[in-house]
Enzyme design. Sequence first.
Site, PDB file in Angstrom:
ATOM      1  N   GLY A 190       0.836  -1.195   0.000  1.00  0.00           N
ATOM      2  CA  GLY A 190       0.000   0.000   0.000  1.00  0.00           C
ATOM      3  C   GLY A 190       0.868   1.240   0.000  1.00  0.00           C
ATOM      4  N   GLY A 193       0.848   5.628   0.710  1.00  0.00           N
ATOM      5  CA  GLY A 193       0.160   6.784   1.275  1.00  0.00           C
ATOM      6  C   GLY A 193       0.908   8.058   0.955  1.00  0.00           C
ATOM      7  N   PHE A 212       2.700   9.785   2.952  1.00  0.00           N
ATOM      8  CA  PHE A 212       3.968   9.944   3.674  1.00  0.00           C
ATOM      9  C   PHE A 212       4.794   8.661   3.706  1.00  0.00           C
ATOM     10  CE2 PHE A 212       1.030  13.048   5.378  1.00  0.00           C
ATOM     11  CZ  PHE A 212       1.772  14.209   5.306  1.00  0.00           C
ATOM     12  N   VAL A 243       3.927   0.579   2.569  1.00  0.00           N
ATOM     13  CA  VAL A 243       3.867  -0.613   3.417  1.00  0.00           C
ATOM     14  C   VAL A 243       4.404  -1.791   2.617  1.00  0.00           C
ATOM     15  CG1 VAL A 243       2.389  -2.125   4.775  1.00  0.00           C
ATOM     16  CG2 VAL A 243       1.883   0.326   4.653  1.00  0.00           C
ATOM     17  N   LEU A 283       0.592  -8.446   9.944  1.00  0.00           N
ATOM     18  CA  LEU A 283       0.398  -8.617   8.510  1.00  0.00           C
ATOM     19  C   LEU A 283      -1.026  -9.083   8.226  1.00  0.00           C
ATOM     20  CD1 LEU A 283       1.544  -8.704   5.625  1.00  0.00           C
ATOM     21  CD2 LEU A 283       2.218 -11.086   6.075  1.00  0.00           C
ATOM     22  N   ASP A 307     -11.264   8.546  10.225  1.00  0.00           N
ATOM     23  CA  ASP A 307     -10.986   8.335   8.793  1.00  0.00           C
ATOM     24  C   ASP A 307     -11.333   6.906   8.388  1.00  0.00           C
ATOM     25  OD1 ASP A 307     -10.244   9.098   6.277  1.00  0.00           O
ATOM     26  OD2 ASP A 307      -8.121   8.681   6.559  1.00  0.00           O
ATOM     27  N   LYS A 345     -12.738   4.341   6.085  1.00  0.00           N
ATOM     28  CA  LYS A 345     -13.005   4.209   4.653  1.00  0.00           C
ATOM     29  C   LYS A 345     -12.427   2.879   4.193  1.00  0.00           C
ATOM     30  CE  LYS A 345      -8.839   6.830   3.436  1.00  0.00           C
ATOM     31  NZ  LYS A 345      -8.298   7.984   2.675  1.00  0.00           N
ATOM     32  N   GLU A 390     -10.139   2.041   2.197  1.00  0.00           N
ATOM     33  CA  GLU A 390      -8.674   1.980   2.100  1.00  0.00           C
ATOM     34  C   GLU A 390      -8.016   1.706   3.444  1.00  0.00           C
ATOM     35  OE1 GLU A 390     -10.031   4.888  -1.129  1.00  0.00           O
ATOM     36  OE2 GLU A 390     -10.647   4.173   0.837  1.00  0.00           O
ATOM     37  N   ASN A 391      -8.676   2.047   4.549  1.00  0.00           N
ATOM     38  CA  ASN A 391      -8.094   1.880   5.886  1.00  0.00           C
ATOM     39  C   ASN A 391      -8.636   0.651   6.600  1.00  0.00           C
ATOM     40  OD1 ASN A 391      -6.594   4.193   5.559  1.00  0.00           O
ATOM     41  ND2 ASN A 391      -8.092   5.512   6.574  1.00  0.00           N
ATOM     42  N   ASP A 441      -4.461   2.276  10.114  1.00  0.00           N
ATOM     43  CA  ASP A 441      -4.188   3.691   9.801  1.00  0.00           C
ATOM     44  C   ASP A 441      -4.882   4.627  10.782  1.00  0.00           C
ATOM     45  OD1 ASP A 441      -3.338   6.023   8.717  1.00  0.00           O
ATOM     46  OD2 ASP A 441      -3.906   5.535   6.662  1.00  0.00           O
ATOM     47  N   THR A 477     -11.040  12.184   4.697  1.00  0.00           N
ATOM     48  CA  THR A 477     -11.225  12.104   3.251  1.00  0.00           C
ATOM     49  C   THR A 477     -12.460  12.880   2.852  1.00  0.00           C
ATOM     50  OG1 THR A 477     -10.209   9.918   3.338  1.00  0.00           O
ATOM     51  CG2 THR A 477     -11.388  10.496   1.330  1.00  0.00           C
TER      52      THR A 477
END
Length: 699
Positions: A38, A40, A42, A45, A110, A156, A158, A160-161, A177, A196
């Site tokens: 993944g 992001g 900053f 992963v 993981l 946050d 969503k 993606e997290n 996240d 987001t």
Amino acid sequence: MRPKSQRRLLFPSPSVLSGAEREPQVNDFESLSKKALGEGAFGEVYKVRHKISKELYAIKVVSKQKVVSANLLPQLRREIRIMYSLSHPHIVKLYNHFEDDNNFYLVLELAEGGTLWQRLARFKSFDEASAAQYIRELILALEYLHSRDPPIIHRDIKPENLLLDKEGRDGRIKVADFGWSNFFNAERTRMTYCGTLDYLAPEMINQQGHTTSLDLWNLGVLLFELLTGSAPFQAPTQAAMFEKILKVRVAFPKNFPPLAKDLISRLLRAIPDERLSLIEVMNHPWMQTHQPIRPTMTQTVQREALPCQLEAGDETSDIASEDPIKPFQETEYRVLSKINNPREEEKKLEVVPSPQNKSPSPVKQAKQQAPSNLENELKQTRDENKKFQEQIDDKEAELSRVNTRIQELENIVAKLDAEYEDKRKMEKSLKDQLAEKSNRNAELAELQEDESKLYTEYEGLRAKCLEKETELNLLKTEIENMEKLSKEKTQQASDLERDVDRVKSDIDQTKMKYNKSKSEIQEQFAKISGEIDELQRSLGNKDRDSSVVSVEALLAFTQENLDILKNRARVENELLKQYQDANERLIQLDNKYSEMRLAYENYLNELKKHSVNREAEFGNIKPANINSQGELESIKDRLRECIGKQYSNKLLNEELVHLQSLVNQYEKSLGLAKKQSQDLDYLRQVNQKKSSSQQYYKK
């Protein structure tokens, strides 16, 4: 050994603080994937394996430069502190962390199944049972976060997290996240603008402060996206999206499940206090209708204080020296370099007999333990049978569900086969239509190409027509100016003719007066001559004395007639002077007329040249002479020929108009020339009469 970081920005990991191991390094891990799991804003992963323990982890690499330049170091510290303190089956566990000169490294649990967003992108949307299961597991994680003291707001949520612990349908939710997470303080409402855009709540947009109900808004947005594959507040611009969010305008599809629509509508409320709680969501009819599709944990949450808290005043302090770090429990972290050996754990549980007690004989010990062993084996067998029976019942129930699912899938396959056959026929029909349309498009392309060429030619002809029309207008203007000038010249010629007539009349009157005076003088002269002759005869017959008297009478008579002659001479001189003046005036008028005639002829020649040039440009007509009657007749013949073909061609029609204008122009010019010729003939006659008069008077 690698050199240590010049300045530590995070607190040391718990395993280092406890002395269980040295600070981990990047070289302690081997990467198992070239591509990041993944990415992001900053960091990235990666999937790695520890070289000593052989355990699999996910390492989140965060750039120091980006974090420091964005002033997000306190936020990263908060994320690490929160994740160390969390331990829940549906929350990604942070095992350890370390740093070097360039990056921060977070050693995480993981999740083999990837993100929920990746699975949603693959299947476009989920069925209601799968969506309800994901929401149920997410609610368990949120209940745990909100039960902390102080409560933790994720802020946050969503796809993606949200991670999945394994691939396939059986993958369970793992919340990850916590970069936007924070503690909730009832005395100090959070005012931070983050998250987001698609998931922003109204209170976040208005910056009115938010509580744990913010996660409930995100839960409603997530459920809509899981069932439809898209966010509920999509818009072309950010302003339009914010307007939809503030007015809570959700466009539900027509086939959207009614119970799910009711649940989402109760979660997406502009006023935070009006949203359903997590318990009310779990008890909603839609959640009760869709029971768990896999074993799901039950939990009883208790309010527990976080072992690591971050006060507002400590966020800007030096973490290495001033940040108060409470002792970590062993369950909160993992020693990465430690090998977990199950045999060692079993050895710790074995009972070692005391050397002071004497052991019984083996036979006696066997007789004493035989009944108890049989009872234990029987009990163990019964327990195993019961367990096997429960497993059989579960398998039978699962088999029944699988058979039902297989039947449903067979029905779906049959339906899909029918739809496939229909779509195949439709595809064939569409291909035929497409081929026909392709042929039509080719024909249309050819027609468009021809039309384009014709249009180009038309534009060229139109441009030429406009150009010729402009030139024609200019020629008309010049002709009008010529006609105006011709009228002026005609007026001047008329004035000149009147002056000539007046001079001629004056000359005639002068002639008449002169002839009359001359005849009178001749008569007087003849009379005087007769009288003189008579006097001379009378003088010859008379004597000397009488002759004296006669001479005196003769002198008197002569004196009287001499005065008469002087008067006559004076009158004749006056008439001669008037005649000379009139003659000079006539000469001046003749010169003026000659100059005007010369100027008119020059102007007429220029007009002929200009007309010839215009004629050559418009119709390629040969230069014409206005004095040539044959050329004019040829132009008229061509004009009549054009009149017969004026409707056959647009260019011939234009040439017809041009030739008609040229004929009119030539006829006008020819008429003017004839009139000027007549004027010249008349003036020539006047000049001849004047010359004959001058010769007569000279005689």
